[in-house]
Write an enzyme that holds these catalytic residues in place. Sequence first.
Site, PDB file in Angstrom:
ATOM      1  N   LYS A  49       0.697  -1.225   0.008  1.00  0.00           N
ATOM      2  CA  LYS A  49      -0.119  -0.114  -0.201  1.00  0.00           C
ATOM      3  C   LYS A  49       0.806   1.203  -0.012  1.00  0.00           C
ATOM      4  O   LYS A  49       0.353   2.378  -0.389  1.00  0.00           O
ATOM      5  CB  LYS A  49      -0.819   0.284   1.461  1.00  0.00           C
ATOM      6  N   GLY A  50       2.060   1.036   0.202  1.00  0.00           N
ATOM      7  CA  GLY A  50       2.964   2.149   0.384  1.00  0.00           C
ATOM      8  C   GLY A  50       3.123   3.212  -0.713  1.00  0.00           C
ATOM      9  O   GLY A  50       3.309   4.400  -0.340  1.00  0.00           O
ATOM     10  N   GLU A 104       7.041   2.478  -6.539  1.00  0.00           N
ATOM     11  CA  GLU A 104       7.342   1.902  -5.246  1.00  0.00           C
ATOM     12  C   GLU A 104       7.683   3.103  -4.249  1.00  0.00           C
ATOM     13  O   GLU A 104       8.253   4.013  -4.616  1.00  0.00           O
ATOM     14  CB  GLU A 104       8.851   1.000  -5.366  1.00  0.00           C
ATOM     15  N   ASP A 105       7.309   2.823  -3.260  1.00  0.00           N
ATOM     16  CA  ASP A 105       7.635   3.845  -2.032  1.00  0.00           C
ATOM     17  C   ASP A 105       9.098   3.902  -1.762  1.00  0.00           C
ATOM     18  O   ASP A 105       9.548   5.104  -1.815  1.00  0.00           O
ATOM     19  CB  ASP A 105       6.877   3.730  -0.879  1.00  0.00           C
ATOM     20  N   ASP A 108      14.839  -0.725  -0.191  1.00  0.00           N
ATOM     21  CA  ASP A 108      15.613  -0.900   0.915  1.00  0.00           C
ATOM     22  C   ASP A 108      16.697  -2.117   0.625  1.00  0.00           C
ATOM     23  O   ASP A 108      17.596  -2.134  -0.218  1.00  0.00           O
ATOM     24  CB  ASP A 108      14.653  -1.352   2.077  1.00  0.00           C
ATOM     25  N   LYS A 136      17.219   3.671  -0.138  1.00  0.00           N
ATOM     26  CA  LYS A 136      18.242   3.649   1.072  1.00  0.00           C
ATOM     27  C   LYS A 136      19.369   2.774   0.253  1.00  0.00           C
ATOM     28  O   LYS A 136      19.329   1.449   0.539  1.00  0.00           O
ATOM     29  CB  LYS A 136      17.646   2.697   2.286  1.00  0.00           C
ATOM     30  N   PHE A 157      14.649   4.214   9.466  1.00  0.00           N
ATOM     31  CA  PHE A 157      13.363   3.862   9.248  1.00  0.00           C
ATOM     32  C   PHE A 157      12.373   5.125   9.309  1.00  0.00           C
ATOM     33  O   PHE A 157      12.147   5.692  10.167  1.00  0.00           O
ATOM     34  CB  PHE A 157      12.698   2.862  10.499  1.00  0.00           C
ATOM     35  N   ASP A 164       4.315   3.110   6.109  1.00  0.00           N
ATOM     36  CA  ASP A 164       3.868   2.774   7.372  1.00  0.00           C
ATOM     37  C   ASP A 164       4.784   2.290   8.433  1.00  0.00           C
ATOM     38  O   ASP A 164       5.898   2.118   8.022  1.00  0.00           O
ATOM     39  CB  ASP A 164       2.580   1.836   7.280  1.00  0.00           C
ATOM     40  N   ARG A 170       0.632   6.655   7.591  1.00  0.00           N
ATOM     41  CA  ARG A 170       0.778   6.574   6.018  1.00  0.00           C
ATOM     42  C   ARG A 170       0.246   8.071   5.807  1.00  0.00           C
ATOM     43  O   ARG A 170       0.397   8.386   4.452  1.00  0.00           O
ATOM     44  CB  ARG A 170      -0.086   5.716   5.338  1.00  0.00           C
TER      45      ARG A 170
HETATM   46  P1  IMP Z   1      12.558  -4.077   0.270  1.00  0.00           P
HETATM   47  O1  IMP Z   1      12.024  -5.421  -0.301  1.00  0.00           O
HETATM   48  O2  IMP Z   1      13.698  -4.393   1.502  1.00  0.00           O
HETATM   49  O3  IMP Z   1      13.517  -3.309  -0.821  1.00  0.00           O
HETATM   50  O4  IMP Z   1      11.564  -3.167   0.973  1.00  0.00           O
HETATM   51  C1  IMP Z   1      10.826  -2.555   0.258  1.00  0.00           C
HETATM   52  C2  IMP Z   1       9.542  -2.290   1.017  1.00  0.00           C
HETATM   53  O5  IMP Z   1       9.820  -2.431   2.499  1.00  0.00           O
HETATM   54  C3  IMP Z   1       8.969  -1.033   0.887  1.00  0.00           C
HETATM   55  O6  IMP Z   1       7.993  -1.162  -0.283  1.00  0.00           O
HETATM   56  C4  IMP Z   1       8.075  -0.617   2.173  1.00  0.00           C
HETATM   57  O7  IMP Z   1       7.009  -1.059   2.246  1.00  0.00           O
HETATM   58  C5  IMP Z   1       9.035  -1.369   3.121  1.00  0.00           C
HETATM   59  N1  IMP Z   1      10.168  -0.472   3.841  1.00  0.00           N
HETATM   60  C6  IMP Z   1      11.474  -0.620   3.533  1.00  0.00           C
HETATM   61  N2  IMP Z   1      11.987   0.368   4.478  1.00  0.00           N
HETATM   62  C7  IMP Z   1      11.022   1.232   4.892  1.00  0.00           C
HETATM   63  C8  IMP Z   1      11.044   2.035   5.929  1.00  0.00           C
HETATM   64  O8  IMP Z   1      12.052   2.874   6.225  1.00  0.00           O
HETATM   65  N3  IMP Z   1       9.772   2.762   6.220  1.00  0.00           N
HETATM   66  C9  IMP Z   1       8.691   2.143   5.913  1.00  0.00           C
HETATM   67  N4  IMP Z   1       8.673   0.855   5.221  1.00  0.00           N
HETATM   68  C10 IMP Z   1       9.863   0.417   4.629  1.00  0.00           C
HETATM   69 MG    MG Z   2       5.944  -1.160   0.023  1.00  0.00          MG
END
Ligand code: IMP
Ligand code: MG
Length: 182
Positions: A49-50, A104-105, A108, A136, A157, A164, A170
Amino acid sequence: MTETSIPVHPDVEKVLIGPEALQKRVRELGAEISRDYAGRHPTLLGILKGSVVFLGDLLRSIPLDCSVDFLSVSSYSGRQSTGEVRLLLDLRESAAGKDLLLVEDIMDSGLTLHYLLDILRNRGPRSLEVCALLDKPDCRKVAVSARYVGFRIPDEFVVGYGLDHNEKYRNLPYVGVLKSGK
Ligand code: IMP
Ligand code: MG
């Protein structure tokens, strides 16, 4: 740029990106996407939902004819990624032959995008790119890169503007660092 002062949620330690900086950067991304996709009809794929707040603003900065579809994945519980990505909701429309732009929001570990890019590539789109509001880069576990990135941020974070923590925050109109222990 100095931002107009805004009320800050008590759980937020500091505002990292204020509403005006967000709006300005999203408009720039929209303009860049519109130039790159001129004459085409991109399909923006929001990752639930981000990405919904970002997607809502981004869409209104793209004057081209475009479509929207949504995907949902799960890999997070609290602040920790489980490292295992699952597809919870698939696209309604076929991806074949389309110009897909994954929205994508935040990037990470990169696991979410790596997983989705793999699935979508196999469906024969005409093109497949990523637009992420936040990146990041220090947290990457698998190599993925986005063609469009709003802001590179440190390993903290963050919440707000769609992001969220356990479904909260959000609705904040800025991106802020969450206080530890929240
Ligand atoms: P990844 O798969 O580790 O790249 O993470 C991507 C997803 O993790 C994003 O779409 C977010 O929903 C969540 N996410 C990663 N870092 C954060 C953060 O700092 N705050 C909130 N959500 C995060
Ligand atoms: Mg997300």
